[in-house]
Design a protein around this motif. Structure first.
Motif, PDB file in Angstrom:
ATOM      1  N   GLU A 119      35.752  28.472  48.147  1.00 50.83           N
ATOM      2  CA  GLU A 119      35.991  29.699  47.279  1.00 50.83           C
ATOM      3  C   GLU A 119      34.880  30.603  46.941  1.00 50.83           C
ATOM      4  N   THR A 120      34.735  31.378  47.925  1.00 56.60           N
ATOM      5  CA  THR A 120      33.640  32.272  47.820  1.00 56.60           C
ATOM      6  C   THR A 120      34.203  33.892  48.237  1.00 56.60           C
ATOM      7  N   THR A 121      34.003  34.679  47.252  1.00 58.85           N
ATOM      8  CA  THR A 121      34.617  35.914  47.475  1.00 58.85           C
ATOM      9  C   THR A 121      33.606  36.980  47.223  1.00 58.85           C
ATOM     10  N   GLU A 122      33.559  38.121  47.926  1.00 63.18           N
ATOM     11  CA  GLU A 122      32.956  39.161  47.744  1.00 63.18           C
ATOM     12  C   GLU A 122      33.259  40.313  46.622  1.00 63.18           C
ATOM     13  N   LEU A 123      32.515  40.527  45.821  1.00 54.26           N
ATOM     14  CA  LEU A 123      32.787  41.391  44.653  1.00 54.26           C
ATOM     15  C   LEU A 123      31.837  42.775  44.426  1.00 54.26           C
ATOM     16  N   HIS A 124      32.660  43.817  44.068  1.00 56.74           N
ATOM     17  CA  HIS A 124      31.777  45.208  44.054  1.00 56.74           C
ATOM     18  C   HIS A 124      31.414  45.613  42.521  1.00 56.74           C
ATOM     19  N   HIS A 125      32.311  45.042  41.676  1.00 57.81           N
ATOM     20  CA  HIS A 125      32.338  45.699  40.388  1.00 57.81           C
ATOM     21  C   HIS A 125      31.815  44.970  39.408  1.00 57.81           C
ATOM     22  N   LEU A 126      31.140  45.554  38.414  1.00 57.12           N
ATOM     23  CA  LEU A 126      30.487  44.566  37.252  1.00 57.12           C
ATOM     24  C   LEU A 126      31.497  43.948  36.463  1.00 57.12           C
ATOM     25  N   GLN A 127      32.591  44.357  36.342  1.00 60.95           N
ATOM     26  CA  GLN A 127      33.696  43.835  35.427  1.00 60.95           C
ATOM     27  C   GLN A 127      34.159  42.753  36.114  1.00 60.95           C
ATOM     28  N   ASP A 128      34.453  42.647  37.175  1.00 58.08           N
ATOM     29  CA  ASP A 128      35.120  41.507  38.181  1.00 58.08           C
ATOM     30  C   ASP A 128      33.936  40.304  38.060  1.00 58.08           C
ATOM     31  N   MET A 129      32.742  40.708  38.266  1.00 58.75           N
ATOM     32  CA  MET A 129      31.742  39.775  38.018  1.00 58.75           C
ATOM     33  C   MET A 129      31.514  39.077  36.680  1.00 58.75           C
ATOM     34  N   GLU A 130      31.624  39.764  35.741  1.00 55.88           N
ATOM     35  CA  GLU A 130      31.640  39.294  34.254  1.00 55.88           C
ATOM     36  C   GLU A 130      32.927  38.451  34.211  1.00 55.88           C
ATOM     37  N   SER A 131      34.175  38.628  34.620  1.00 54.94           N
ATOM     38  CA  SER A 131      35.308  37.880  34.496  1.00 54.94           C
ATOM     39  C   SER A 131      35.032  36.430  35.307  1.00 54.94           C
TER      40      SER A 131
END
Length: 534
Positions: A119-131
């Motif tokens: 379960e590894t996903t690429e994220l681009h936004h700070l909000q998504d990373m915070e969650s």
């Protein structure tokens, strides 16, 4: 329509309250500089003591700078160490250099070749990373890259699957839900091994960001009910959801009623049976109690064990619960009405005995009943709040001592103690605690009605109660279905239960499609085969 009016009232009152301070969450992409990104996360969490930031250098000449961010206590530390060991070995083996990073997408390379977590996903936004971090994940940031990798290594302490503490059965599964959402959905998956089972997850609560799962079986559940459940949950605007009761109060059709219009249970088999009937389940992370909608009045008299016993035994037990329901609701009020207004309905010998017992009692029957009922409720609540080792002993001994002492002191009569005790025991026979506690509330109203008008007052109370039950809806389905409106096909499993081979259809007003759950010809052939063998 009343639901949306209720929501508008709540939103209006919410506007008058002081707004919570909003976090400065930048929804844009990350900065290209790793140090600035790490500083942003430190500011975001207020440099909290459980925030862990690990800086690592990889590649040839240690030119690849990587930062890992996670919250201590929400991740599995062993998985963190295993991840770092495997990551360092792979990076050394692949000889990643700065030149290779400029040519290819580094996050894709690392995800596909160097991270041994599925379960590894690429994220681009700070909000998504915070969650992601708050949900037990780790974020991997790379210097010179404006995106990060979310790695699911959650591993907080959780309670195991144990026996249900509120819905005990003699025969049947013993497992119950826990406080972990994914564990609960997996328990249902084990029972319904069908790809039509749909699990849709939402986040509710501005501060708590509680995970909620809407579960139904596609092709069986009424899509209008599923959509209504989804829309009502999406309309919720609140800072916290800590238990499923929060959701229940916010999405129920009618708030001002003592009767529950959503069913709650901690048993996976009950939820699985409800889903197979076309109902919708609502799972809330952090609680073992799952909601089931729509909930009908007859649903609260049915126990999971009814379907694990023979049909005739199950029918007898349901009839006993219905009798206990009326005793719990009307026991003290009937006694008060007969003593005060309708003495001619009692045998002469019994009437003389009752009059002799009440000769030294200074209070009328209604005051006796209220005193005993309030005392019983206090003892019941004390027994729940005290430690388990002494709670049950205190409640039982307290009831016996207080009852005996009150009779000897002449405050109440012995018959009143018997009536209140039978009423309390009858209340315990109801399988649903939420229905049982609503009956305890209504009992006080019937005591007042009977003390004022006698049996005529009880009749008025039952008439008003019936009108109120007829007015209730559970996600558009009448609460008294299939009694009112009367549905002949659904009478196979209401206040009685017919054999399994007779119950080949689902509830009509709940599912409305795919109503046949068993081939009728097959069940008839089975019965004919049994007769021929006999």
């Amino acid at each position: 329509m009343s639901f949306f009016k209720k929501k508008s009232r709540k939103s209006t009152s919410a506007n008058t309250q002081t707004e919570l301070p909003q976090k400065n969450n930048d929804a844009s992409a990350l900065d290209i500089n790793l140090e600035r990104n790490l500083a942003t996360f430190k500011d975001l969490y207020g440099n909290s003591s459980d925030l862990v930031i690990r800086k690592i250098q990889f590649g040839e000449d240690h030119k690849l700078h990587v930062g890992m961010i996670y919250l201590d206590g929400l991740v599995d530390k062993q998985m963190v160490e295993d991840l770092l060991d495997a990551f360092m070995f792979q990076m050394k083996d692949n000889q990643v250099t700065v030149d290779s990073l400029e040519k290819d997408n580094v996050t894709t390379i690392l995800k596909n070749t160097s991270i041994p977590i599925a379960e590894t996903t690429e994220l681009h936004h700070l909000q998504d990373m915070e969650s992601a971090i708050l949900s037990g994940g780790a974020i991997l940031l790379i210097d010179g890259v404006t995106s990060g990798l979310k790695i699911n290594i959650s591993g907080w302490a959780e309670r195991g699957v144990n026996e249900s503490s509120t819905e005990n059965v003699v025969r049947g599964p013993k497992e119950s839900f826990t406080e972990t959402l994914r564990t609960n959905t997996s328990l249902v998956r084990r029972k319904i091994k069908d790809s039509s089972l749909r699990i849709e997850e939402l986040q509710v609560g501005k501060v708590t960001k509680t995970e909620i799962a809407i579960v139904h079986i596609q092709g069986i559940a009424n899509e209008k009910i599923v959509e209504e459940v989804r829309n009502r949950i999406k309309l919720i605007e609140i800072d916290s959801i800590l238990e499923s009761s929060y959701i229940e109060e916010l999405i129920e059709d009618k708030t001002y009623t003592t009767f529950p219009t959503l069913y709650n249970t901690e048993r996976p088999d009950v939820i699985a049976a409800g889903l197979l009937e076309g109902r919708v389940a609502i799972f809330v992370d952090g609680t073992p109690f799952v909601l089931l909608a729509p909930a009908l009045f007859t649903h609260f008299f049915q126990s999971a064990e009814d379907y694990y016993q023979r049909w005739d035994i199950a029918t007898l037990l349901r009839m006993l619960r219905v009798l206990a329901f009326f005793i719990s609701l009307l026991g003290p009020s009937l006694y008060i009405a007969l003593i005060n207004f309708h003495q001619e309905m009692l045998p002469t010998t019994l009437l003389i005995d009752l009059a002799a017992q009440r000769e030294g009692v200074p209070f009328p029957a209604v005051i006796e009943a209220l005193l005993m009922e309030v005392t019983l409720e206090i003892l019941r609540e004390a027994g729940l709040r005290l430690p388990k080792a002494i709670g049950q002993t205190v409640s039982i001994v307290g009831a016996l001592v207080i009852g005996q002492t009150a009779v000897e002191a002449g405050i109440v009569s012995a018959v009143m103690v018997i009536v209140v005790s039978i009423t309390a025991i009858s209340n315990f026979t109801l399988p649903s605690y939420s229905m049982a506690i609503s009956i305890r509330i209504l009992r006080f109203g019937f005591i007042i009605f009977s003390a004022t008008f006698g049996l005529f007052g009880i009749t008025i109370g039952l008439f008003l109660l019936t009108l109120h039950l007829c007015s209730l809806r559970s996600f558009g389905v009448p609460f008294l279905t299939p009694i009112s409106p009367f549905v002949k096909e659904d009478q196979k499993d209401t206040l009685w239960r017919l054999p399994t081979w007779k119950r080949y259809t689902r509830p009509r007003l709940v599912s409305k499609k795919n109503n046949v759950r068993e081939d009728q010809m097959t069940s008839q052939n089975i019965q004919l085969g049994k007769r021929s063998e006999g």
